[in-house]
Design a protein around this motif. Structure first.
Motif, PDB file in Angstrom:
ATOM      1  N   PHE A 276       0.821  -1.205   0.000  1.00 32.47           N
ATOM      2  CA  PHE A 276       0.000   0.000   0.000  1.00 32.47           C
ATOM      3  C   PHE A 276       0.859   1.260   0.000  1.00 32.47           C
ATOM      4  CE2 PHE A 276      -1.920   3.366   2.686  1.00 32.47           C
ATOM      5  CZ  PHE A 276      -2.965   3.740   1.854  1.00 32.47           C
ATOM      6  N   GLY A 277       1.881   1.296   0.842  1.00 32.34           N
ATOM      7  CA  GLY A 277       2.684   2.505   1.013  1.00 32.34           C
ATOM      8  C   GLY A 277       3.670   2.766  -0.099  1.00 32.34           C
ATOM      9  N   LYS A 278       4.159   1.700  -0.758  1.00 34.75           N
ATOM     10  CA  LYS A 278       5.138   1.883  -1.834  1.00 34.75           C
ATOM     11  C   LYS A 278       4.822   0.943  -2.996  1.00 34.75           C
ATOM     12  CE  LYS A 278       8.926   3.620   0.999  1.00 34.75           C
ATOM     13  NZ  LYS A 278      10.374   3.470   1.351  1.00 34.75           N
ATOM     14  N   PRO A 279       3.691   1.167  -3.667  1.00 35.19           N
ATOM     15  CA  PRO A 279       3.329   0.249  -4.752  1.00 35.19           C
ATOM     16  C   PRO A 279       4.337   0.232  -5.883  1.00 35.19           C
ATOM     17  CG  PRO A 279       1.906   2.182  -4.741  1.00 35.19           C
ATOM     18  CD  PRO A 279       2.686   2.226  -3.477  1.00 35.19           C
ATOM     19  N   HIS A 280       5.025   1.348  -6.122  1.00 31.02           N
ATOM     20  CA  HIS A 280       6.015   1.377  -7.198  1.00 31.02           C
ATOM     21  C   HIS A 280       7.165   0.417  -6.896  1.00 31.02           C
ATOM     22  CE1 HIS A 280       9.266   2.823  -9.780  1.00 31.02           C
ATOM     23  NE2 HIS A 280       8.343   3.380 -10.539  1.00 31.02           N
ATOM     24  N   ASP A 281       7.642   0.405  -5.653  1.00 27.20           N
ATOM     25  CA  ASP A 281       8.767  -0.458  -5.271  1.00 27.20           C
ATOM     26  C   ASP A 281       8.407  -1.938  -5.304  1.00 27.20           C
ATOM     27  OD1 ASP A 281      10.220   1.823  -4.905  1.00 27.20           O
ATOM     28  OD2 ASP A 281      10.186   1.769  -2.712  1.00 27.20           O
ATOM     29  N   HIS A 282       7.138  -2.255  -5.101  1.00 27.79           N
ATOM     30  CA  HIS A 282       6.713  -3.662  -4.997  1.00 27.79           C
ATOM     31  C   HIS A 282       5.810  -4.078  -6.144  1.00 27.79           C
ATOM     32  CE1 HIS A 282       8.446  -3.796  -0.971  1.00 27.79           C
ATOM     33  NE2 HIS A 282       7.826  -2.655  -0.707  1.00 27.79           N
ATOM     34  N   ARG A 283       5.914  -3.378  -7.254  1.00 28.78           N
ATOM     35  CA  ARG A 283       4.979  -3.592  -8.346  1.00 28.78           C
ATOM     36  C   ARG A 283       4.968  -5.035  -8.852  1.00 28.78           C
ATOM     37  NH1 ARG A 283       4.118   0.148 -13.634  1.00 28.78           N
ATOM     38  NH2 ARG A 283       2.333  -0.994 -14.450  1.00 28.78           N
ATOM     39  N   ALA A 284       6.142  -5.595  -9.130  1.00 29.82           N
ATOM     40  CA  ALA A 284       6.193  -6.953  -9.670  1.00 29.82           C
ATOM     41  C   ALA A 284       5.583  -7.947  -8.695  1.00 29.82           C
ATOM     42  CB  ALA A 284       7.633  -7.333  -9.995  1.00 29.82           C
ATOM     43  N   GLU A 285       5.862  -7.764  -7.413  1.00 28.16           N
ATOM     44  CA  GLU A 285       5.327  -8.644  -6.376  1.00 28.16           C
ATOM     45  C   GLU A 285       3.809  -8.532  -6.288  1.00 28.16           C
ATOM     46  OE1 GLU A 285       5.919  -9.177  -1.518  1.00 28.16           O
ATOM     47  OE2 GLU A 285       7.149  -7.753  -2.646  1.00 28.16           O
ATOM     48  N   ILE A 286       3.308  -7.295  -6.349  1.00 29.06           N
ATOM     49  CA  ILE A 286       1.860  -7.064  -6.283  1.00 29.06           C
ATOM     50  C   ILE A 286       1.161  -7.717  -7.467  1.00 29.06           C
ATOM     51  CG2 ILE A 286       0.070  -5.286  -6.431  1.00 29.06           C
ATOM     52  CD1 ILE A 286       2.079  -3.392  -4.970  1.00 29.06           C
ATOM     53  N   GLU A 287       1.690  -7.487  -8.652  1.00 26.13           N
ATOM     54  CA  GLU A 287       1.031  -8.001  -9.847  1.00 26.13           C
ATOM     55  C   GLU A 287       1.118  -9.523  -9.928  1.00 26.13           C
ATOM     56  OE1 GLU A 287       2.084  -5.889 -13.399  1.00 26.13           O
ATOM     57  OE2 GLU A 287       0.929  -4.151 -12.747  1.00 26.13           O
ATOM     58  N   ALA A 288       2.234 -10.086  -9.466  1.00 28.18           N
ATOM     59  CA  ALA A 288       2.356 -11.542  -9.481  1.00 28.18           C
ATOM     60  C   ALA A 288       1.300 -12.180  -8.584  1.00 28.18           C
ATOM     61  CB  ALA A 288       3.754 -11.954  -9.030  1.00 28.18           C
ATOM     62  N   ALA A 289       0.966 -11.504  -7.483  1.00 37.07           N
ATOM     63  CA  ALA A 289       0.017 -12.065  -6.522  1.00 37.07           C
ATOM     64  C   ALA A 289      -1.441 -11.795  -6.905  1.00 37.07           C
ATOM     65  CB  ALA A 289       0.293 -11.503  -5.133  1.00 37.07           C
ATOM     66  N   LEU A 290      -1.715 -10.630  -7.513  1.00 36.18           N
ATOM     67  CA  LEU A 290      -3.103 -10.198  -7.658  1.00 36.18           C
ATOM     68  C   LEU A 290      -3.627 -10.135  -9.087  1.00 36.18           C
ATOM     69  CD1 LEU A 290      -3.153  -7.261  -5.061  1.00 36.18           C
ATOM     70  CD2 LEU A 290      -3.785  -9.651  -4.698  1.00 36.18           C
ATOM     71  N   SER A 291      -2.743 -10.029 -10.065  1.00 34.98           N
ATOM     72  CA  SER A 291      -3.194  -9.846 -11.446  1.00 34.98           C
ATOM     73  C   SER A 291      -4.050 -11.019 -11.912  1.00 34.98           C
ATOM     74  CB  SER A 291      -1.981  -9.693 -12.364  1.00 34.98           C
ATOM     75  OG  SER A 291      -2.393  -9.551 -13.706  1.00 34.98           O
ATOM     76  N   ARG A 292      -5.110 -10.701 -12.644  1.00 31.54           N
ATOM     77  CA  ARG A 292      -6.006 -11.716 -13.187  1.00 31.54           C
ATOM     78  C   ARG A 292      -6.238 -11.434 -14.670  1.00 31.54           C
ATOM     79  NH1 ARG A 292      -4.601 -13.294  -9.124  1.00 31.54           N
ATOM     80  NH2 ARG A 292      -5.756 -14.128  -7.330  1.00 31.54           N
ATOM     81  N   GLY A 293      -6.427 -12.478 -15.472  1.00 33.96           N
ATOM     82  CA  GLY A 293      -6.668 -12.310 -16.895  1.00 33.96           C
ATOM     83  C   GLY A 293      -5.359 -12.176 -17.654  1.00 33.96           C
ATOM     84  N   GLY A 294      -5.471 -11.982 -18.943  1.00 36.92           N
ATOM     85  CA  GLY A 294      -4.298 -11.884 -19.799  1.00 36.92           C
ATOM     86  C   GLY A 294      -4.081 -10.486 -20.317  1.00 36.92           C
ATOM     87  N   TYR A 295      -3.478 -10.375 -21.498  1.00 39.60           N
ATOM     88  CA  TYR A 295      -3.132  -9.078 -22.059  1.00 39.60           C
ATOM     89  C   TYR A 295      -4.358  -8.209 -22.301  1.00 39.60           C
ATOM     90  CZ  TYR A 295       1.138 -11.689 -23.181  1.00 39.60           C
ATOM     91  OH  TYR A 295       2.258 -12.458 -23.121  1.00 39.60           O
ATOM     92  N   GLY A 296      -5.513  -8.829 -22.484  1.00 39.88           N
ATOM     93  CA  GLY A 296      -6.722  -8.077 -22.771  1.00 39.88           C
ATOM     94  C   GLY A 296      -7.530  -7.702 -21.551  1.00 39.88           C
ATOM     95  N   THR A 297      -7.004  -7.930 -20.347  1.00 36.31           N
ATOM     96  CA  THR A 297      -7.688  -7.567 -19.109  1.00 36.31           C
ATOM     97  C   THR A 297      -6.937  -6.436 -18.419  1.00 36.31           C
ATOM     98  OG1 THR A 297      -8.579  -9.785 -18.745  1.00 36.31           O
ATOM     99  CG2 THR A 297      -8.398  -8.366 -16.819  1.00 36.31           C
ATOM    100  N   LEU A 298      -7.649  -5.409 -18.016  1.00 37.24           N
ATOM    101  CA  LEU A 298      -7.054  -4.297 -17.296  1.00 37.24           C
ATOM    102  C   LEU A 298      -7.096  -4.577 -15.800  1.00 37.24           C
ATOM    103  CD1 LEU A 298      -5.979  -1.410 -16.902  1.00 37.24           C
ATOM    104  CD2 LEU A 298      -8.341  -0.593 -17.121  1.00 37.24           C
ATOM    105  N   ASN A 299      -5.925  -4.631 -15.173  1.00 35.56           N
ATOM    106  CA  ASN A 299      -5.822  -4.735 -13.726  1.00 35.56           C
ATOM    107  C   ASN A 299      -5.496  -3.347 -13.180  1.00 35.56           C
ATOM    108  OD1 ASN A 299      -5.721  -7.784 -12.629  1.00 35.56           O
ATOM    109  ND2 ASN A 299      -4.932  -7.701 -14.723  1.00 35.56           N
ATOM    110  N   LEU A 300      -6.430  -2.784 -12.414  1.00 40.44           N
ATOM    111  CA  LEU A 300      -6.291  -1.434 -11.858  1.00 40.44           C
ATOM    112  C   LEU A 300      -6.104  -1.541 -10.351  1.00 40.44           C
ATOM    113  CD1 LEU A 300      -6.470   1.665 -12.131  1.00 40.44           C
ATOM    114  CD2 LEU A 300      -8.959   1.452 -11.936  1.00 40.44           C
ATOM    115  N   TYR A 301      -5.010  -0.956  -9.842  1.00 35.48           N
ATOM    116  CA  TYR A 301      -4.661  -1.025  -8.421  1.00 35.48           C
ATOM    117  C   TYR A 301      -4.733   0.370  -7.812  1.00 35.48           C
ATOM    118  CZ  TYR A 301      -2.478  -5.327 -10.156  1.00 35.48           C
ATOM    119  OH  TYR A 301      -2.243  -6.529 -10.774  1.00 35.48           O
ATOM    120  N   THR A 302      -5.198   0.460  -6.569  1.00 32.72           N
ATOM    121  CA  THR A 302      -5.169   1.722  -5.840  1.00 32.72           C
ATOM    122  C   THR A 302      -4.327   1.548  -4.586  1.00 32.72           C
ATOM    123  OG1 THR A 302      -7.216   1.185  -4.616  1.00 32.72           O
ATOM    124  CG2 THR A 302      -7.437   2.445  -6.672  1.00 32.72           C
TER     125      THR A 302
END
Length: 304
Positions: free
Chosen positions: A134-160
């Protein structure tokens, strides 16, 4: 990575720079790859030829996965807040966003901007409590997306999350989706959503701007007064980002005043209200080049 600046308080007059700034020559390289991809996939060199060949979607429905990050105290969003952000996305990309209030225009009134042909279908919302993410999403981006991303190239994953006071959000470009596996979503500060606490930047237009990059658009002030500008014919050249909400400005000798109301500029949310027809065409051509038929992890987009 493309980013939009964040507002640190009422005294700040300029939109914070986003994380989407490009290195010199990087935009031209991406446009060259775009042209090459169109030639390889469709045998044409640009979006207008793609239209003539009837190979471009008229409408795109983008599956949207909304990921809310919180530290347990800050950042938690209500479902109503999420729904309001999605409504702003659909209004902006449909050419129906009203003026200062940021409300959706009545169908009987003339739209302010072009209908890009893009709409968003909310396919899921999840909430994750993680102080570091939450506090540093830029620093942990790969980790966040690996854990939470769903769908493929045609799906938009939006994080706040709490992106910070120097940057409102960041995104990736379509070309990077296949080049940088696991890094392909959009992140915005939770305080930039409709009704948020960032002065001047709390009407949900940070997400509109960052998703514009995810769909293949550059800043309107890209390359300043030098060709090819932002690569879009109907957005006049602009040498510097817009600050605040001027009545007008003209910073380049080429015809046309600066596109101060365009979602891909840096004006206040109260100033931003439109995409152009050619931006909509570019978005759909980028989709045809990089995301059409993308089925990785079940991420196929729908068309109508």
């Amino acid at each position: 990575m493309v980013a939009r600046p964040a507002d640190s308080g009422a005294a700040r007059t300029a939109r914070p720079a986003d994380g989407d700034s490009l290195a010199p020559g990087e935009m031209q390289a991406m446009l060259g790859d775009f042209t090459g991809t169109l030639r390889a996939r469709y045998g044409v060199a640009d979006e207008r030829a793609l239209v003539a060949a009837h190979r471009i979607p008229d409408r795109i429905v983008v599956p949207l996965r909304f990921h809310v990050l919180t530290d347990g105290r800050y950042g938690r969003l209500s479902r109503a807040a999420v729904d309001q952000q999605v409504a702003v996305l659909n209004a902006a990309y449909g050419g129906r966003l009203a003026g200062p209030g940021g409300t959706v225009r009545s169908a009987v009134r003339t739209p302010q901007g072009a209908d890009t042909g893009v709409s968003f279908r909310l396919d899921g919302v999840d909430v994750t409590t993680n102080t570091r993410w939450f506090g540093k999403p830029h620093d942990h981006r790969a980790e966040i997306e690996a854990a939470l991303s769903r769908g493929g190239y045609g799906t938009l994953n939006l994080y706040t999350g709490a992106v910070g006071f120097e940057m409102l959000g960041f995104s990736t470009f379509p070309k990077w989706a296949r080049e940088r596996p696991g890094v392909g979503g959009v992140v915005v500060d939770y305080r930039s959503l409709p009704g948020g606490t960032f002065p001047h930047f709390n009407r949900g237009l940070t997400a509109v701007h960052e998703i514009g990059h995810w769909l293949g658009l550059f800043h309107t002030f890209e390359n300043g007064c030098w060709p090819p500008g932002d690569g879009i014919d109907d957005t006049p050249d602009e040498s510097v980002p817009t600050v605040g909400c001027p009545a007008s400005k003209d910073t380049c000798p080429a015809p046309g005043t600066d596109p101060v109301h365009n979602f891909m500029d840096y004006g206040f949310d109260s100033c931003m209200r439109e995409f152009t027809p050619d931006q909509g065409l570019r978005i759909r051509a980028m989709w045809a080049a990089y995301r059409l038929g993308a089925t990785a992890s079940g991420g196929q987009a729908r068309y109508r």
